[in-house]
Scaffold this motif. Structure first.
Motif, PDB file in Angstrom:
ATOM      1  N   ALA A 175      27.145 -17.257  24.327  1.00  9.82           N
ATOM      2  CA  ALA A 175      26.107 -18.166  23.737  1.00  9.82           C
ATOM      3  C   ALA A 175      25.875 -19.213  24.626  1.00  9.82           C
ATOM      4  CB  ALA A 175      26.394 -18.887  22.473  1.00  9.82           C
ATOM      5  N   PRO A 187      30.029 -16.061  36.102  1.00 10.61           N
ATOM      6  CA  PRO A 187      28.745 -15.356  36.502  1.00 10.61           C
ATOM      7  C   PRO A 187      28.282 -15.431  37.748  1.00 10.61           C
ATOM      8  CG  PRO A 187      28.328 -17.617  35.607  1.00 10.61           C
ATOM      9  CD  PRO A 187      29.809 -17.444  35.402  1.00 10.61           C
ATOM     10  N   PHE A 194      24.823 -19.898  28.028  1.00 15.15           N
ATOM     11  CA  PHE A 194      24.351 -19.272  29.400  1.00 15.15           C
ATOM     12  C   PHE A 194      25.592 -18.037  29.768  1.00 15.15           C
ATOM     13  CE2 PHE A 194      27.264 -23.020  29.669  1.00 15.15           C
ATOM     14  CZ  PHE A 194      28.157 -22.678  30.487  1.00 15.15           C
ATOM     15  N   PRO A 195      25.425 -17.231  30.485  1.00 13.44           N
ATOM     16  CA  PRO A 195      26.371 -16.040  30.751  1.00 13.44           C
ATOM     17  C   PRO A 195      27.816 -16.560  31.171  1.00 13.44           C
ATOM     18  CG  PRO A 195      24.272 -15.841  32.225  1.00 13.44           C
ATOM     19  CD  PRO A 195      24.103 -17.197  31.463  1.00 13.44           C
TER      20      PRO A 195
END
Lengths: 190, 594
Positions: free
Chosen positions: A74, A59, A76-77
């Motif tokens: 699921a 990310p 966090f990115p």
């Protein structure tokens, strides 16, 4: 009853053949023939440290970095422990609001004109490491400004990181966002 | 579609068609017990295996005994896999120390893998150990695929043989399917996948640093690991920063190859074939699509060869190919058009929600129709996020009964049930004797064909309806309104037809879907299988009626067209009302912009 015995013995034998020998043989050949790929295509940076996998995106939200595709994993990115897509239906209001928010953050970063869908729609795995060259070039002015570099230099880095179609006709041209960002930070091996 | 997409589509089908004949003929030789190139190496292993299992290779079975052996073997498989899943924490190769499955989930998963469905209500990287993946699931990918192939071969023998009650030996067919067919192809394919970047190792998950740490909100836990809630009962969240991430690893390629080849479809990871570690490049993507279609396509040729008229096989393949190409065209068109509600926000291009960039749009659509036309159910895109009309394509392909290539074996024998019905109906219409391949079609055959064709449809509609009146089942929907109905309809269609893909927004790991889903998978797998074996038993006993002027030729274009029509009419009559409440309403809503 004779068939019941055959059934149980067959299961045991095929468990050994298909569940143990076969994966072991594949693992053995893979380790010898394609060791780097079999281990997970990890990137080692210039100083010999692990810097992620070439195939697993990361990310980014800092203006200094190129932003990858949105991710719905699921927690966090780009969480590799929870791969998956948003599974949002195309008319779901919450989803459309989310897309609208992402469009807004690109607008605020100075992007005008239509925004390529891949920049605001989440990938299937949530780990997609790639963007199309168009979606990357759109972000060049922002990255150049944040890094105090000329747009020319950043564009050159993008061109350097662009992969062509595989075998000349498979898939689409694409840029690996993690590798590009590592390159900008000067962490890739020369 | 740009010219590269055209080129890759053409090349995929050209490769498939080039392989159908050699592989189809090879399978005919293998199952007729003739020597093949692999025999010098494998025949000794095969003989040893029969000796250990107490199988007499020359002892043939009638349809009752064949069906009993199938059911018995599958029962043993369910029990053993259930045990592995429940005892995962005690078994070796569990570097992440994962706990056992709950019993409902274990039952659902065991039934799912044994019936070749591979519906997954669990997340691979979070819940399944390497032992479970390899020894449990990879093994069952092989044996469930081989079971399907064996049944199809027995059914073909029913059409091919005259005045006998014997259909072959299940244990021999099963063993040959694995040794001569599934293992060699999987071995080669797995290595091709590894060369592209599909991982294959047994090392523990790896932690790597993030270049830019990410802040996110996480549910706050108290000392005992229970979520903390505030005064109003809402969970309390805290902001945390992730400096590094854990990347799950494992023996993926070996499972990936058989998962596609055996039309199983159960992903190593939650994201299935969209995961870069399962399907890393455009080339691996094409190879996987080819593997999905390969055996089911080639079995039509095996059928033609074994009944003594290869054109009969080509006619069936032609029908399958036509339906697949039409589905591909509709899906590709719907997705290229994009989502007008998203376009209104200033976004350009095709619908990319739930799709991976590296596969190209045409590649993604090809995978989607291949995986749902066959009963594979692996996904390279999230079907839940397709446009409504686009999402109706995979749903319809599943609802047609998994005959557009279909599952390995099951696709062919279900298609043969449709062929029998088509022959019968046309016989009634034009006053000709209903005959197929020189065998008179009578009451027994028709009964069995009807059971085969309708059982899944009845199961889908009854169970979807019961979900709609069960609050716990409705609560599982992730999207409101018409799309929610599509999710439930898709779930039961997928399970009853042993596909296993999902409109994955639906939270399926609840008791309702775990248990009723298991029931749907069992009925959808064994009712048609046993019915078709019964039909084969009846056909094998009949004498051969040479074709006369009154016989409808079933290896020519008019019959292929008629068969296509029968398939579409049966599908439309069964499912049009349900489809019009789900995807069709949603498409109209989306186009209307509200």
């Amino acid at each position: 009853m004779k068939d019941l015995k055959s059934a149980m013995v067959m299961l045991i034998i095929f468990t050994v053949i298909c569940g143990c020998i076969y994966p072991a043989v594949v693992t053995g050949f893979a380790r010898v023939l394609f060791p780097d790929q079999a281990r997970g295509s990890f990137i080692t940076d210039g100083r010999g440290r692990d810097a992620g996998s070439r195939l697993i995106g990361q990310p980014f939200s800092d203006p200094r970095y190129f932003w990858p595709r949105p991710s719905a994993t699921a927690g966090f990115p780009y969480n590799p422990m929870g791969s998956g897509g948003s599974n949002a239906g195309p008319t779901t209001p919450e989803y459309l609001k989310g897309v609208g928010d992402r469009v807004k953050s690109y607008r605020e970063s100075g992007v005008t004109g239509p925004i390529p869908a891949e920049l605001v729609q989440a990938s299937a795995s949530g780990l997609d490491p790639h963007l199309s060259p168009e979606a990357v070039l759109l972000q060049v002015p922002r990255v150049a400004r944040a890094r105090n570099l000329s747009e020319e230099m950043v564009t050159k880095a993008v061109a350097h990181a662009t992969e062509v179609r595989q075998l000349g006709f498979l898939g689409e041209p694409r840029v690996n966002v993690l590798e590009l960002n590592l390159e900008l930070d000067g962490r890739l091996k020369r | 579609m740009n010219r590269y997409e055209w080129l890759q589509t053409l090349l995929l089908f050209a490769t498939l068609l080039a392989l159908v004949r050699p592989l189809g003929r090879f399978m005919a030789r293998v199952f007729q017990g003739e020597a093949t190139v692999l025999s010098p190496l494998l025949a000794p292993c095969e003989n040893l295996l029969y000796r250990i299992c107490g199988v007499d290779r020359d002892e043939e079975m009638d349809w009752r005994r064949y069906a009993r052996a199938v059911v018995l073997f599958n029962l043993v498989l369910v029990v053993s896999l259930f045990a592995i899943l429940m005892l995962q924490h005690l078994l070796p190769l569990n570097p992440q120390k994962l706990p056992p499955f709950s019993w409902q989930l274990a039952l659902n998963t065991a039934v799912s893998f044994v019936t070749n469905t591979n519906w997954q209500a669990y997340s691979g990287e979070q819940e399944a150990s390497y032992f479970t993946q390899m020894v449990g699931l990879t093994t069952h990918n092989f044996v469930s695929a081989a079971t399907g192939i064996a049944i199809a071969i027995a059914v073909i023998r029913g059409f091919a043989r005259r005045r006998t009650s014997l259909l072959g030996n299940f244990w021999v067919d099963l063993t040959r399917a694995i040794l001569y067919l599934l293992l060699p192809i999987s071995l080669g394919a797995a290595l091709v996948l590894v060369s592209q970047g599909t991982i294959q190792n047994l090392t523990p998950y790896k932690t790597v640093p993030l270049l830019q740490p990410v802040r996110y909100d996480k549910a706050k836990l108290d000392g005992r690991g229970v979520p903390v809630t505030d005064a109003t009962g809402k969970p309390v969240t805290e902001s945390v920063t992730a400096q590094e991430v854990t990347i799950p690893l494992g023996p993926v390629a070996s499972q990936e190859a058989i998962k596609e080849l055996g039309t199983n479809g159960g992903g190593f990871f939650s994201a299935n074939s969209a995961h870069p570690y399962e399907n890393p490049t455009p080339l691996s993507h094409m190879v996987e699509i080819l593997l999905i279609l390969l055996i089911s396509g080639s079995l039509t040729c095996t059928f033609g060869v074994m009944v003594g008229n290869p054109r009969q096989g080509w006619a069936l393949l032609g029908v399958m190919l036509f339906l697949l190409l039409v589905s591909f065209a509709v899906l590709q068109w719907a997705e290229t058009g994009g989502n007008p509600l998203v376009a209104d926000l200033g976004v350009s291009g095709a619908n990319m929600e739930g799709k991976e960039l590296r596969f190209s749009l045409a590649g993604t659509s090809l995978f989607t129709v291949a995986t749902t036309g066959t009963s594979c159910g692996a996904v390279a895109a999230m079907h839940d996020s397709l446009t409504p009309l686009g999402g109706m394509v995979p749903l319809s392909l599943i609802l047609l009964g998994e005959i557009v290539f279909g599952g390995v074996g099951s696709g062919l024998y279900t298609m043969l049930a449709f062929a029998v019905i088509a022959v019968f109906v046309s016989g009634l219409m034009i006053g000709r004797t209903p005959e197929y391949l020189g065998k008179k079609i009578e009451a027994t055959e028709m009964w069995m064909a009807i059971v085969t064709v309708l059982v899944a449809g009845v199961v889908v509609l009854v169970l979807s309806a019961s979900a709609m009146i069960t609050p716990a089942a409705v609560a599982s929907m992730a999207n409101p309104g018409a799309h929610g109905l599509s999710e439930v309809l898709y779930a039961f269609a997928s399970m009853a037809n042993n596909n296993g893909s999902a409109f994955a927004g639906l939270n399926a790991n609840v008791t309702f879907y775990n248990l009723l889903g298991s029931l749907a998978m069992l009925l959808g797998r064994y009712a048609p299988a046993v019915a078709m074996l019964a039909m084969a038993g009846s056909l094998a006993g009949k004498k051969y009626v040479p074709p006369s002027l009154g016989t409808l030729p079933t290896d020519k274009l008019p019959f292929a067209l008629w068969l296509t029509l029968v398939i579409l009419i049966v599908g439309a009559l069964t499912f049009f009302p349900a489809l019009s409440l789900g995807p069709i309403v949603e498409q109209l809503t989306m186009a209307g912009g509200t």
